[in-house]
Design an enzyme around this catalytic site. Structure first.
Site, PDB file in Angstrom:
ATOM      1  N   THR A  70       1.380  -1.079  -0.301  1.00 54.77           N
ATOM      2  CA  THR A  70       0.182   0.081   0.018  1.00 54.77           C
ATOM      3  C   THR A  70       0.966   1.381   0.042  1.00 54.77           C
ATOM      4  O   THR A  70       0.108   2.469   0.049  1.00 54.77           O
ATOM      5  CB  THR A  70      -1.068   0.386   1.331  1.00 54.77           C
ATOM      6  OG1 THR A  70      -0.469   0.195   2.309  1.00 54.77           O
ATOM      7  CG2 THR A  70      -2.095  -1.398   1.360  1.00 54.77           C
ATOM      8  N   GLU A  71       2.141   1.249  -0.370  1.00 53.67           N
ATOM      9  CA  GLU A  71       2.773   2.111   0.567  1.00 53.67           C
ATOM     10  C   GLU A  71       2.739   3.482  -0.727  1.00 53.67           C
ATOM     11  O   GLU A  71       2.558   4.762  -0.648  1.00 53.67           O
ATOM     12  CB  GLU A  71       4.472   2.231   0.195  1.00 53.67           C
ATOM     13  CG  GLU A  71       4.870   1.099   0.651  1.00 53.67           C
ATOM     14  CD  GLU A  71       4.858  -0.180   0.533  1.00 53.67           C
ATOM     15  OE1 GLU A  71       5.242  -1.420   1.478  1.00 53.67           O
ATOM     16  OE2 GLU A  71       3.998  -0.781  -0.371  1.00 53.67           O
ATOM     17  N   VAL A  72       2.026   3.293  -2.075  1.00 52.58           N
ATOM     18  CA  VAL A  72       1.864   4.640  -3.121  1.00 52.58           C
ATOM     19  C   VAL A  72       0.917   5.138  -2.824  1.00 52.58           C
ATOM     20  O   VAL A  72       1.276   5.908  -3.405  1.00 52.58           O
ATOM     21  CB  VAL A  72       2.101   3.690  -4.841  1.00 52.58           C
ATOM     22  CG1 VAL A  72       3.305   3.009  -5.077  1.00 52.58           C
ATOM     23  CG2 VAL A  72       0.559   3.227  -5.059  1.00 52.58           C
TER      24      VAL A  72
END
Length: 269
Positions: free
Chosen positions: A135-137
């Site tokens: 989920t980093e983006v």
């Protein structure tokens, strides 16, 4: 002793490492990462260790990086952030290169860095309904540190999809990528993990350690693989384990390292 990473060993040579910050869904803080790195270093030096199980406290395996901690770092310089990332990278490398078989007991959601931790495991058993995702983006960052572990596990096509969208996916989807090997109901998790542990204990300890090295070596440079594989099989055939394994096969008995051999000894005593 750490209160954020718990280590439990049994008399079979099986150790369980538990991420223990259940109030914040076992988020990866500096203290947890340092404690995990220290625990792995200690366990890796144990010649009697056969299997390592990695899990989380509560009903979530790991929610990824501790966002409160990361938010507090907005005034840090690039050097400090690189030092934090280097520590996390060391933890992932220690898991990926851990000498004994590593089983992921995924007791719940594993998000971002939590998914990365599962990617470092040799075998993953997950509870049905557990979600995963890179989920980093969606936070304006990238799955940079974990990419070295994730890409060999799920491949570039899956990585492009899930890295770029940041979508969550369930354990059933993860199994199609080879990230999860078994999906079970929550009440079946312990039994399923124990079944995997028993299967691993049936293998020869030194052969398993050398096999883990073999996978990394061949993947790193397939063109030179035979330089390593040919002497390795010769070494193992003439080793004490190799000779014992073949003798046990022809004698129709469990090999000395197998739990079944200990059971036979107890029964005949």
């Amino acid at each position: 002793m750490s209160d954020v990473v718990l280590v439990d060993r049994d008399d079979r040579g099986v150790a369980t490492v538990t991420l223990h910050r259940p109030k914040v869904r076992n988020a990866l803080s500096p203290d947890l990462m340092s404690a995990l790195e220290a625990a792995l270093a200690d366990l890796a030096r144990d010649p009697d260790l056969r299997v390592l199980v990695l899990t989380g406290a509560g009903e979530v395996f790991c929610a990824g990086g501790d966002l409160q901690w990361m938010r507090q770092g907005r005034d840090k310089g690039a050097d400090e952030h690189e030092a934090d990332s280097a520590r996390l990278a060391r933890v992932f490398r220690a898991l990926d290169e851990f000498p004994t078989p590593l089983v992921g007991r995924m007791n719940g959601h594993a998000i971002a860095g939590g998914t990365g931790l599962m990617c470092a495991c040799d075998i993953v058993v997950a509870v049905d309904g557990a979600k995963m995702g890179f989920t980093e983006v969606r936070l304006g960052i990238a799955p940079a540190t974990i990419s070295r572990i994730v890409l060999p596990k799920i491949g570039p096509a899956a990585a492009r999809r899930w890295f770029l969208t940041g979508e969550l996916f369930d354990a059933a989807v993860a199994s199609t990528m080879g990230l999860v090997h078994e999906v079970v109901a929550r009440h079946e998790l312990d039994a399923a993990v124990e079944e995997v542990v028993q299967a691993l204990l049936a293998g020869a300890p030194r052969a398993q350690r050398r096999t883990k090295e073999l996978v990394r070596t061949v993947l790193a440079d397939p063109a030179t693989a035979e330089e390593h594989t040919i002497p390795l099989i010769a070494e193992l055939r003439i080793s004490d384990e190799g000779q014992e394994g073949m003798a046990a096969f022809f004698d129709r008995r469990p090999p000395a390292w197998s739990p079944a051999a200990a059971d036979d000894e107890s029964a005949s005593a």
